[in-house]
Design an enzyme around this catalytic site. Structure first.
Site, mmCIF file in Angstrom:
data_model
loop_
_atom_site.group_PDB
_atom_site.id
_atom_site.type_symbol
_atom_site.label_atom_id
_atom_site.label_comp_id
_atom_site.label_asym_id
_atom_site.label_seq_id
_atom_site.Cartn_x
_atom_site.Cartn_y
_atom_site.Cartn_z
ATOM 1 N N SER A 101 0.809 -1.224 0.000
ATOM 2 C CA SER A 101 0.000 0.000 0.000
ATOM 3 C C SER A 101 0.843 1.276 0.000
ATOM 4 O O SER A 101 0.458 2.260 -0.637
ATOM 5 C CB SER A 101 -0.973 -0.008 1.177
ATOM 6 O OG SER A 101 -0.304 -0.243 2.403
ATOM 7 N N GLY A 145 1.921 2.211 14.770
ATOM 8 C CA GLY A 145 1.084 2.972 13.847
ATOM 9 C C GLY A 145 -0.184 3.509 14.472
ATOM 10 O O GLY A 145 -0.658 4.598 14.116
ATOM 11 N N ASP A 165 -3.889 -1.161 8.394
ATOM 12 C CA ASP A 165 -3.787 -2.546 7.940
ATOM 13 C C ASP A 165 -2.956 -3.343 8.947
ATOM 14 O O ASP A 165 -1.867 -3.820 8.636
ATOM 15 C CB ASP A 165 -3.128 -2.543 6.545
ATOM 16 C CG ASP A 165 -2.927 -3.926 5.979
ATOM 17 O OD1 ASP A 165 -3.538 -4.879 6.488
ATOM 18 O OD2 ASP A 165 -2.127 -4.064 5.039
#
Length: 281
Positions: A101, A145, A165
């Site tokens: 991504s 994250g 993700d």
């Protein structure tokens, strides 16, 4: 616990759906001249050799991107996605590399846009940093994250995409996703949030849906592709994307794309797809 590495799964059916959704959202964001912020909370390494030891061990890409590679009947949106992957493969004659991504986004970001790629894995982070050192408007950070959603929102651009993700190695990740989105939304209610989820045990992925339903957040679209019916056996049967504040065209685009992908990626006939609103506007 940091055992998950995306290189074992790069280019599989879940990646195909995830990256088409990502591409369509970024295409929409680039329709306005003003810049936007892209945050990738669990970036991996961003670029994968499909004939690496990890990828060859599972060869999941053979049931994903490889089934689209040489077809001449791709819907236009799927064609644009495949073209992005072909750019990594020296014109696309042979499929050797796959974009994560971060690299999908990096190919689409303009000079006025800004990206932050976050990765905690001690082996993946140096590879990620090296893969993106040439991109002047993209920063790379080793961190959790989820924490960066709280730390960096709202962005100065006031427009953006947060792609989440996580590996879902721990059951807590399902609740962390919901809590992080709720925190991020408080700071940046106009942003687009795109969350990937696997279906291994349906009751686990339902925790995300139920958590978001209870949050009071509106405009939540759920997109899913299943390769076989739900099961209590080992293995992922489906995956999907939950998008908060989706571009208005995304629902119709995915309702056109998913029947095609289901037929091509799941030729055994065991596949199914759905596009539903968890919470309408």
């Amino acid at each position: 616990m940091l055992s998950y590495r995306h290189s074992f799964h790069a280019g599989n059916h879940a990646d195909v759906v995830k990256h088409i959704v990502e591409m369509l959202i970024i295409e929409n964001l680039t329709q306005k001249e003003k810049g936007f912020y892209y945050l990738d909370t669990h970036s991996g390494v961003g670029r994968y050799r499909l004939f690496s030891q990890e990828s060859e061990k599972t060869a999941e890409f053979e049931e994903g991107i490889a089934r689209l590679w040489q077809r001449d009947d791709l819907p236009e949106e799927v064609q644009r996605y495949v073209d992005l992957i072909k750019k990594l493969n020296y014109g696309g004659k042979e499929l050797r590399y796959y974009a994560g991504s971060p690299l999908i986004a990096a190919q689409m970001l303009r000079p006025q846009d800004r990206g932050l790629l976050v990765e905690l894995h001690p082996t993946d982070f140096p590879l990620l940093r090296n893969n993106f050192k040439e991109f002047k408007n993209i920063s790379v950070k080793r961190d959790d994250g989820f924490q960066q959603v709280k730390a960096t929102l709202p962005p100065k651009e006031r427009r953006g995409l947060v792609l989440m993700d996580p590996p879902y190695e721990m059951k807590e990740d399902y609740d962390l996703v919901v809590n992080t989105i709720v925190e991020g939304y408080k700071r940046f209610a106009t942003g687009v949030y795109a969350v990937w989820y696997p279906v291994v045990l349906r009751q686990q992925s339902k925790r995300i849906v139920k958590g978001l339903e209870a949050s009071g957040i509106r405009k939540i679209l759920q997109i899913e592709l299943a390769v076989r019916p739900d099961s209590d056996q080992r293995g992922m049967t489906a995956s999907g994307m939950i998008v908060i504040n989706p571009p208005w065209q995304l629902e119709a685009q995915m309702k056109k794309i998913l029947p095609y992908l289901t037929n091509v990626l799941v030729p055994e006939g065991t596949g199914s797809w759905s596009v539903n609103w968890i919470a309408p506007e």
